[in-house]
Motif scaffolding. Structure first.
Motif, PDB file in Angstrom:
ATOM      1  N   SER A 168      -6.156  11.283  10.932  1.00  0.00           N
ATOM      2  CA  SER A 168      -7.235  11.171   9.950  1.00  0.00           C
ATOM      3  C   SER A 168      -7.775   9.750   9.839  1.00  0.00           C
ATOM      4  O   SER A 168      -8.857   9.532   9.291  1.00  0.00           O
ATOM      5  CB  SER A 168      -6.740  11.642   8.573  1.00  0.00           C
ATOM      6  N   GLY A 169      -7.003   8.766  10.358  1.00  0.00           N
ATOM      7  CA  GLY A 169      -7.475   7.379  10.317  1.00  0.00           C
ATOM      8  C   GLY A 169      -8.648   7.123  11.234  1.00  0.00           C
ATOM      9  O   GLY A 169      -9.427   6.182  10.998  1.00  0.00           O
ATOM     10  N   GLY A 170      -8.778   7.945  12.275  1.00  0.00           N
ATOM     11  CA  GLY A 170      -9.909   7.795  13.183  1.00  0.00           C
ATOM     12  C   GLY A 170      -9.903   6.465  13.913  1.00  0.00           C
ATOM     13  O   GLY A 170      -8.850   5.883  14.192  1.00  0.00           O
ATOM     14  N   ILE A 171     -11.097   5.964  14.209  1.00  0.00           N
ATOM     15  CA  ILE A 171     -11.231   4.718  14.974  1.00  0.00           C
ATOM     16  C   ILE A 171     -10.990   3.486  14.109  1.00  0.00           C
ATOM     17  O   ILE A 171     -10.238   2.587  14.481  1.00  0.00           O
ATOM     18  CB  ILE A 171     -12.635   4.624  15.613  1.00  0.00           C
ATOM     19  N   LEU A 172     -11.605   3.434  12.949  1.00  0.00           N
ATOM     20  CA  LEU A 172     -11.553   2.238  12.103  1.00  0.00           C
ATOM     21  C   LEU A 172     -10.640   2.383  10.896  1.00  0.00           C
ATOM     22  O   LEU A 172     -10.387   1.396  10.202  1.00  0.00           O
ATOM     23  CB  LEU A 172     -12.959   1.868  11.640  1.00  0.00           C
ATOM     24  N   GLY A 173     -10.149   3.583  10.620  1.00  0.00           N
ATOM     25  CA  GLY A 173      -9.270   3.779   9.480  1.00  0.00           C
ATOM     26  C   GLY A 173     -10.022   3.998   8.180  1.00  0.00           C
ATOM     27  O   GLY A 173     -11.240   3.789   8.098  1.00  0.00           O
TER      28      GLY A 173
ATOM     29  N   PHE B 126      -0.039   2.783   8.183  1.00  0.00           N
ATOM     30  CA  PHE B 126      -0.861   1.770   8.855  1.00  0.00           C
ATOM     31  C   PHE B 126      -1.962   2.422   9.682  1.00  0.00           C
ATOM     32  O   PHE B 126      -3.121   1.995   9.640  1.00  0.00           O
ATOM     33  CB  PHE B 126       0.036   0.912   9.746  1.00  0.00           C
ATOM     34  N   GLY B 127      -1.611   3.472  10.422  1.00  0.00           N
ATOM     35  CA  GLY B 127      -2.596   4.139  11.261  1.00  0.00           C
ATOM     36  C   GLY B 127      -3.688   4.815  10.461  1.00  0.00           C
ATOM     37  O   GLY B 127      -4.860   4.820  10.865  1.00  0.00           O
ATOM     38  N   GLU B 128      -3.340   5.372   9.308  1.00  0.00           N
ATOM     39  CA  GLU B 128      -4.348   6.021   8.477  1.00  0.00           C
ATOM     40  C   GLU B 128      -5.302   4.996   7.872  1.00  0.00           C
ATOM     41  O   GLU B 128      -6.512   5.233   7.785  1.00  0.00           O
ATOM     42  CB  GLU B 128      -3.672   6.821   7.363  1.00  0.00           C
ATOM     43  N   GLU B 129      -4.770   3.864   7.456  1.00  0.00           N
ATOM     44  CA  GLU B 129      -5.605   2.876   6.773  1.00  0.00           C
ATOM     45  C   GLU B 129      -6.410   1.995   7.727  1.00  0.00           C
ATOM     46  O   GLU B 129      -7.530   1.583   7.391  1.00  0.00           O
ATOM     47  CB  GLU B 129      -4.725   1.995   5.891  1.00  0.00           C
TER      48      GLU B 129
ATOM     49  N   SER C 255      -6.574   3.046   0.815  1.00  0.00           N
ATOM     50  CA  SER C 255      -7.465   4.208   0.737  1.00  0.00           C
ATOM     51  C   SER C 255      -6.985   5.387   1.566  1.00  0.00           C
ATOM     52  O   SER C 255      -7.736   6.345   1.752  1.00  0.00           O
ATOM     53  CB  SER C 255      -8.888   3.811   1.189  1.00  0.00           C
ATOM     54  N   GLY C 256      -5.776   5.321   2.083  1.00  0.00           N
ATOM     55  CA  GLY C 256      -5.253   6.435   2.865  1.00  0.00           C
ATOM     56  C   GLY C 256      -4.789   7.576   1.968  1.00  0.00           C
ATOM     57  O   GLY C 256      -3.839   7.421   1.191  1.00  0.00           O
TER      58      GLY C 256
ATOM     59  N   SER D  53       0.827  -1.204   0.000  1.00  0.00           N
ATOM     60  CA  SER D  53       0.000   0.000   0.000  1.00  0.00           C
ATOM     61  C   SER D  53       0.863   1.257   0.000  1.00  0.00           C
ATOM     62  O   SER D  53       0.579   2.221  -0.713  1.00  0.00           O
ATOM     63  CB  SER D  53      -0.926   0.004   1.220  1.00  0.00           C
ATOM     64  N   ALA D  54       1.943   1.242   0.799  1.00  0.00           N
ATOM     65  CA  ALA D  54       2.815   2.411   0.892  1.00  0.00           C
ATOM     66  C   ALA D  54       3.537   2.697  -0.417  1.00  0.00           C
ATOM     67  O   ALA D  54       3.925   3.839  -0.692  1.00  0.00           O
ATOM     68  CB  ALA D  54       3.842   2.219   2.011  1.00  0.00           C
ATOM     69  N   SER D  55       3.699   1.676  -1.259  1.00  0.00           N
ATOM     70  CA  SER D  55       4.359   1.874  -2.547  1.00  0.00           C
ATOM     71  C   SER D  55       3.409   2.411  -3.608  1.00  0.00           C
ATOM     72  O   SER D  55       3.803   2.574  -4.768  1.00  0.00           O
ATOM     73  CB  SER D  55       4.981   0.558  -3.026  1.00  0.00           C
TER      74      SER D  55
END
Length: 371
Positions: A240-245, A271-274, A250-251, A39-41
């Protein structure tokens, strides 16, 4: 012998020296890492994820090999590993390869190595061996010698300069000294002395870019497009990831390339955003399982050497995770420490898995380590 029996025996041979609970968590983290690295790539190329898969494949083989080495043998190689690492660090200081203003690598033509990685394992190995030999009666001279063993390679790594790795090398050795029985009086005295020397370190030891990182931690908005950019973008992504990401791939911060070093040091922001707070808590739970299992192995270790080595490896893993998460979330300066078993990179994963192999060796070999 039937084919099924042969397969079962082969599987038993492969897994006999692997600690089950530890291995399961490591494999789960490897799978999570592959998905987040992809995802990061950008989610449009498998090259980075395939590279990470190769890194884990090599690391798992190394982990299995080390897990099958007895603690007795680990103790015998402690001195050679430490001396080799120290010698290579001296070679780096004399004629190491310079990249981005830092002299950290040795180029042998066919391979380039970073000797400081060797000391992450060589340091706790030697100090665990040293205190195992001295367990009958320790005095202040023994701790002084251990401090010298600790400071020599740490000083060489700081000089490169590589603050992040020097923290990891120092902590790996310090935890052995602490578990060996370092008194709280000496610990508190040393902490007070260290704090009193902070002005000296600030004025004479820290490089300008290191000072800038500390100032940026205090006020990242002072230079939002320069030194503060990493922290600002990573905290925006995590928040911005909030509770569930926002969901895998989709980040917006990651996919639109706002997060710097998003597949390496700042992969936690992706990871935290998604996956949001829930995903981050799951990741923390997996890390806590590794730490808990490591301490269990240390408590059940039959000898001083095994106990000290297992405890130091476990707390070193904690240091890795704590420093990276602290720097990505903006509570610690950016020092270039990867997120263990998550960040892209071969060397860090290899050294971490070799450490896990040592834990598995201690867990599965129950013989007493000879002196």
């Amino acid at each position: 012998m039937t084919l099924t029996t042969a397969i079962e025996r082969g599987f038993d041979v492969i897994t006999r020296r692997l600690d089950g609970p530890l291995m399961v968590v490591v494999v789960v983290l490897a799978a999570i890492s592959l998905s987040v690295v992809y995802s990061a790539s950008g989610g449009d190329s498998f090259d980075r994820a395939l590279g990470q898969a190769r890194n884990f494949a090599v690391a798992f083989v190394a982990m299995w090999v080390v897990a099958n080495i007895s603690p007795q043998t680990l103790m015998r190689i402690a001195i050679p590993v430490y001396i080799a690492g120290l010698t290579l660090l001296i070679c780096v200081a004399l004629f190491g390869e310079i990249r981005n203003g830092a002299r950290r690598w040795l180029n042998f033509g066919f391979i380039t190595i970073q000797p400081s990685e060797i000391m992450k394992l060589g340091m706790p190995l030697l100090l665990a061996w040293y205190f195992h030999r001295k367990e009958e009666g320790l005095n202040w001279k023994d701790y002084a010698i251990a401090g010298l063993i600790l400071m020599l390679p740490t000083g060489l790594v700081v000089r490169q300069p590589d603050l992040g790795t020097s923290i990891l090398v120092f902590s790996a050795g310090f935890f052995v000294i602490f578990f060996a029985g370092l008194s709280w009086k000496l610990l508190i005295t040393g902490a007070i002395a260290g704090l009193s020397l902070l002005p000296v370190a600030w004025n004479y030891l820290l490089h300008d870019y290191q000072k800038q990182r500390v100032l940026t931690l205090i006020d990242p908005m002072n230079d939002p497009l320069g030194a503060g950019y990493h922290i600002i973008q990573s905290t925006i992504a995590i928040g911005s990831g909030g509770i569930l990401g926002k969901g895998w791939l989709s980040g917006s911060q990651a996919q639109l390339d706002f997060i710097p070093e998003r597949s390496t040091d700042f992969i936690l922001a992706v990871f935290g955003e998604e996956f949001g707070l829930v995903g981050t808590l799951l990741l923390l739970t997996l890390y806590l399982i590794i730490i808990g299992r490591g301490f269990m192995i240390a408590m059940n270790a039959p000898t001083t050497f095994s106990r000290l080595l297992a405890g130091a490896i476990t707390l070193s893993f904690f240091t890795y995770a704590f420093v990276n998460m602290g720097m990505v979330s903006g509570i610690l300066p950016v020092v270039g420490v990867p997120l263990p078993l998550m960040s892209y990179g071969g060397t860090a994963i290899l050294s971490m898995c070799i450490g896990f192999g040592m834990l598995m060796s201690i867990s599965t070999h129950k013989q007493l380590v000879s002196t």
